[in-house]
Design an enzyme around this catalytic site. Structure first.
Site, PDB file in Angstrom:
ATOM      1  N   LYS A   4       0.842  -1.197   0.000  1.00  0.00           N
ATOM      2  CA  LYS A   4       0.000   0.000   0.000  1.00  0.00           C
ATOM      3  C   LYS A   4       0.881   1.253   0.000  1.00  0.00           C
ATOM      4  O   LYS A   4       2.082   1.177   0.282  1.00  0.00           O
ATOM      5  CB  LYS A   4      -0.902   0.006   1.232  1.00  0.00           C
ATOM      6  N   TYR A  20      14.660  30.519   6.558  1.00  0.00           N
ATOM      7  CA  TYR A  20      13.542  31.334   7.033  1.00  0.00           C
ATOM      8  C   TYR A  20      13.547  31.495   8.554  1.00  0.00           C
ATOM      9  O   TYR A  20      13.736  30.529   9.297  1.00  0.00           O
ATOM     10  CB  TYR A  20      12.216  30.714   6.602  1.00  0.00           C
TER      11      TYR A  20
END
Length: 381
Positions: A41, A273
């Site tokens: 999956k 940042y």
């Protein structure tokens, strides 16, 4: 000029030889009559569903497991004809396509039973259905109070030729926590619900409950089939249970990037940042072209480990969307040098578990979240 693995901006190297070895190791932990389902999956936990499915089958897995029907149908479209169990269905999903593709489809409630039987009528073919019992996880699966009705209606549909009950199964909540009281309680509940279904007339081909941690540590839960997911990719399901090496497993994914820029920076220079990192002295900064758009967790800002220039560095400042910086501490590293975020650890590189600790998460998330912008390079195909 075409790119080679050595010149790619970034790459996730997927060692299919390691995956095959892991499947063989997992097979060695179960009895000779116990089958192994390779869970692929979420694009095989980020490793690539089709190549990993094929490698798992080559190594002795006899079933494959997916969450969504679309994942399962994609395996069929790729020519994979092994038994596939798909367990996460929603109203309106492609039941008929699943029937025509020969998928084993999980049913946890009467609404799903109604949809799959109607699809079987339209297809003119019996559906392969596995009934899932909620033994205490509290997610998908049928509650014990509703189990008699679901079993009864499923067996009625089976008598009408609309479906065959091919499996009964459940899933653990805390198998990765050794000794947790819910483990014994869930196992007892599964025995009771399985016994009820069989006494009512169900003859499942497979009965199963064991996920990766239960496959590794709880032999009483193996029944006819085990469903290793993360363990197949060489990541431990829990540090409390042991390292991958403790179980004879090897990490399959190695995530690398090519250093995009190296530059001198003075003392007191802010990095990325918010300037959460400021250089203490004159230094060299290296730019790695991977960011949270590629699946690098922003939560690991200031903490994520990276092997660059023969030393493990730490992400300096915030992880940005496309890039992050490491402080090279004055070392001279050439642009194009390799930055290894995680791998098996053989060469001193960090592991997925190291990144999980840095991001306050689990190893499953680290490998699964690596995005499609990062090409997969398959080794030992």
């Amino acid at each position: 000029m075409s790119e080679t693995p050595q010149t790619l901006r970034a790459r996730a190297e997927i060692d299919l030889g390691a995956l095959r070895a892991n499947v063989r190791a997992l097979r060695g932990r179960v009895g000779p009559d116990v089958q192994v389902m390779g869970v692929v999956k979420a694009d095989a936990y980020g490793h690539g569903a089709v190549p990993c499915a094929r490698a798992a089958l080559e190594a002795g897995a006899t079933w494959l497991g997916t969450a969504t029907p679309h994942e399962a149908l994609a395996l069929r479209a790729a020519g994979i004809d092994a038994p596939i169990l798909c367990w996460l269905w929603t109203p309106g999903d492609p039941w008929r396509a699943g029937i025509e593709a020969g998928l084993d489809m999980t049913v946890s409630g009467l609404w799903a039973l109604r949809e799959v039987t109607e699809a079987a009528r339209l297809a003119g073919r019996a559906a392969r259905v596995q009934l899932k019992a909620d033994t205490g996880l509290g997610r998908n699966g049928c509650q014990p109070a509703d189990w008699p009705a679901l079993v009864g209606e499923a067996l009625k549909a089976q008598a009408e030729g609309l479906l065959r009950v091919t499996g009964v199964w459940s899933h653990f909540a805390c198998a990765d926590e050794p000794g947790h009281p819910s483990i014994a309680a869930q196992l007892e509940a599964f025995h009771e619900m399985l016994t009820y279904a069989e006494k009512a007339g169900a003859e499942p081909e497979v009965r199963h409950m064991a996920n990766s941690p239960a496959t590794l540590t709880l032999p009483a839960t193996h029944f006819d089939l085990v469903r290793p997911g993360i363990a197949m990719y060489g990541v431990s399901p829990s540090p409390e249970l042991g390292t991958p090496a403790d179980f004879g497993l090897r990490p399959v994914m190695r995530l690398c990037g090519s250093v995009a820029l190296v530059k001198r920076a003075p003392a007191g220079h802010g990095v990325s940042y918010g300037h959460h990192y400021v250089t203490e002295r004159e230094t060299t900064l290296g730019l790695v072209p991977l960011g949270y758009a590629d699946g690098i967790p922003r939560h690991a800002s200031g903490r994520g480990p990276v092997l660059v220039g023969g030393k493990v560095r730490t992400v300096a400042g915030r992880v940005a969307m496309d890039q992050f910086v490491v402080d090279l501490q004055g070392d001279d590293v050439e642009p194009g040098a390799q930055a290894v975020l995680f791998g098996a650890g053989d060469e001193g590189e960090p592991t997925a578990e190291d990144w999980a600790r840095a991001a306050d998460t689990i190893g499953y998330e680290i490998v699964t979240r690596i995005g499609s912008r990062v090409p997969r390079v398959y080794l030992n195909e």
